[in-house]
Scaffold this motif. Structure first.
Motif, short mmCIF file in Angstrom:
data_model
loop_
_atom_site.label_atom_id
_atom_site.label_comp_id
_atom_site.label_asym_id
_atom_site.label_seq_id
_atom_site.Cartn_x
_atom_site.Cartn_y
_atom_site.Cartn_z
N ALA A 2 -7.58 -2.79 -7.38
CA ALA A 2 -6.55 -2.27 -8.26
C ALA A 2 -5.17 -2.55 -7.67
O ALA A 2 -4.98 -2.48 -6.47
CB ALA A 2 -6.74 -0.76 -8.40
N SER A 3 -4.22 -2.93 -8.54
CA SER A 3 -2.86 -3.17 -8.06
C SER A 3 -2.20 -1.82 -7.82
O SER A 3 -2.71 -0.78 -8.20
CB SER A 3 -2.07 -3.93 -9.12
N LYS A 4 -1.00 -1.84 -7.18
CA LYS A 4 -0.36 -0.58 -6.82
C LYS A 4 -0.07 0.28 -8.05
O LYS A 4 -0.36 1.47 -8.06
CB LYS A 4 0.93 -0.89 -6.05
N GLU A 5 0.48 -0.37 -9.11
CA GLU A 5 0.86 0.42 -10.27
C GLU A 5 -0.35 1.07 -10.95
O GLU A 5 -0.25 2.12 -11.56
CB GLU A 5 1.63 -0.44 -11.28
N SER A 6 -1.49 0.42 -10.83
CA SER A 6 -2.68 0.96 -11.50
C SER A 6 -3.44 1.96 -10.62
O SER A 6 -4.48 2.47 -11.02
CB SER A 6 -3.62 -0.18 -11.89
N ASP A 7 -2.88 2.25 -9.45
CA ASP A 7 -3.56 3.15 -8.52
C ASP A 7 -3.26 4.60 -8.90
O ASP A 7 -2.56 5.32 -8.18
CB ASP A 7 -3.06 2.84 -7.10
N ARG A 8 -3.80 5.00 -10.03
CA ARG A 8 -3.46 6.32 -10.56
C ARG A 8 -4.54 6.75 -11.55
O ARG A 8 -5.35 5.93 -12.00
CB ARG A 8 -2.11 6.27 -11.29
N VAL A 9 -4.51 8.03 -11.92
CA VAL A 9 -5.36 8.52 -13.01
C VAL A 9 -4.49 8.63 -14.25
O VAL A 9 -3.40 9.20 -14.20
CB VAL A 9 -5.97 9.90 -12.66
#
Ligand SMILES: Cc1cc2nc3c(=O)[nH]c(=O)nc-3n(C[C@H](O)[C@H](O)[C@H](O)COP(=O)(O)OP(=O)(O)OC[C@H]3O[C@@H](n4cnc5c(N)ncnc54)[C@H](O)[C@@H]3O)c2cc1C
Length: 401
Positions: A2-9
């Motif tokens: 996962a890229s940094k920006e997508s590292d989330r819920v």
């Protein structure tokens, strides 16, 4: 990866379920993107009853004062017969050794929503976007992509997981492709608010009362600034007529012998369901709250369940995020929360709805006698209150593997 920006819920929906999930995740340092279709924090006048376990969770999250300060603490509630008065009365202070909050609180759910939005604004790891209507979600081995209609047109948002808390018509549930099995009641519920003092018409009324009658049953809730009165819809009466001035006044007057003070801002009519989704999770897509289950409001359990879902989900997601648990923890979330919805909340709210609305005289007498017997016996009454306050059901669900 996962890229940094997508590292989330990604959370769809900013009602009580989505907001509590966001706060619980943010407090564990998990980045959250919350997409809400409305343009600001607002809600209909729906849930008002907060049960003890929900108050305990809110306490752990530092939010309980928002409900206690804006709400009315209600230790005693009743089942009544319209003509004969009190059938059974339950004093929740008997639960004082089981919970820090041995009472119900009557507070508008939108007060909690407002307080949660204000709290979330202080978390740098929470990004709340209003006017973002989620259209659906797709997933692959690494993450999810959530599509939303935004003020800048349709956009996609990446994340590791998506939690669908977008209410009864959930787009995320549709993406899961699961059926919302169950049934819808023929009768709707009509709600009026009034500023006249109901206790003048019924001196022994408690702050919460379920009043049975074959022709005109009623639920009464005492909120800090007004009384909320719920009747059944009448066959053939259009919704706009049911909430009109004349009809509201006439029904209140016929029931209480008093009218003239119904609150304009609070008149609503709702369709009532008993429905639970077949599954609450597929891979990285999870649902909770009304997106996963909807029930009759008799007993005040829908929002409470949504808060319990959110806390349960966030706890398991935290373990997965920190590498302390595997993704199959999310199947345990489904087993625990689906069990509660199907085997506890559904049973209790069906029983309460039947108690007030039953038309058959023999059945009415039977359920009233049963309730009288429960209230008259200290052990049975304690057990009943542990169940109707959601304490027993939650404890049983939370230990399911
Ligand atoms: C008359 C009535 C009385 C009730 N009384 C009680 C009670 O006393 N106690 C109790 O526990 N429960 C009660 N309930 C049930 C309670 O209101 C719901 O269970 C509760 O609101 C569920 O919370 P939620 O966050 O899951 O969903 P919602 O509160 O419905 O929130 C969903 C959110 O998602 C947003 N949304 C919807 N679609 C999208 C989309 N596509 N994209 C992005 N955002 C979206 C909505 O704008 C909303 O903000 C009552 C319900 C009714 C109808």
């Amino acid at each position: 990866m996962a890229s940094k920006e997508s590292d989330r819920v990604v959370i769809a929906g900013g009602g009580p379920t989505g907001l509590i999930a966001a706060l619980s995740l943010a407090r564990q340092d998990i980045p959250v993107l919350l997409l809400e279709s409305q343009d600001s924090p607002k809600d209909h006048r729906r849930a008002t009853t907060f049960h003890p376990p929900t108050l305990e969770y809110l306490d752990e999250l530092g939010m309980v004062d928002a409900v206690l300060n804006d709400g009315r603490i209600t230790p005693v509630w009743q089942f009544r017969d319209r003509h004969e008065g009190v059938v059974a009365e339950f004093d929740l202070s008997a639960l004082k050794d089981e919970t820090k909050f041995p009472y119900r609180v009557q507070c508008e759910q939108m007060e909690l929503n407002r307080a949660l939005h204000a709290t979330l604004a202080d978390f740098p790891n929470v990004d709340v976007r209003f006017s973002h209507e989620v259209l659906g979600a797709e997933q692959d081995a690494d993450g999810v992509t959530v599509r939303a209609d935004t003020p800048d047109g349709e956009q996609t948002f990446a994340g590791r997981y998506v939690f669908g808390a977008d209410g009864a018509r959930s787009s995320i549930r549709r993406s899961l492709g699961v059926r919302l099995g169950g049934f819808t009641y023929d009768e709707k519920v009509v709600q009026y608010g009034t500023t006249f003092d109901v206790s003048e018409a019924m001196p022994d009324i408690a702050g919460v009362a379920y009043i049975s009658d074959p022709d005109e049953w009623c639920v009464i809730l005492h909120l800090p600034e007004y009384w909320r009165v719920t009747f059944s819809s009448r066959e053939g009466e259009p919704d706009d007529v049911a909430v009109s001035d004349d009809v509201a006044e006439a029904r209140m007057k016929a029931f209480f012998g008093k009218g003239g003070a119904t609150v304009e801002l609070h008149r609503n009519i709702w369709t009532i369901h008993q429905r639970v989704a077949e599954d609450f999770r597929k891979g990285r897509i999870i649902i909770g709250g009304d997106a996963a289950h909807i029930n009759s409001p008799m007993g005040g359990m829908g929002m409470n369940s949504g808060v319990h879902d959110a806390v349960n989900f966030a706890d398991k997601m935290g373990q997965i995020w920190r590498g302390e648990g595997e993704e199959d923890l999310l199947d345990r979330y489904t087993r625990q929360r689906r069990h509660m919805a199907l085997e506890d909340v559904r049973q209790q709210t069906i029983r309460n709805t039947k108690f007030i609305a039953e038309k058959d005289p023999a059945e009415r007498r039977k359920s009233q006698d049963e309730m009288r017997a429960v209230a008259a016996n200290a052990d049975k009454s304690f057990k009943f209150m542990m169940g109707s306050s959601m304490i027993a059901g939650l404890r049983a669900a939370n230990v399911l593997e």
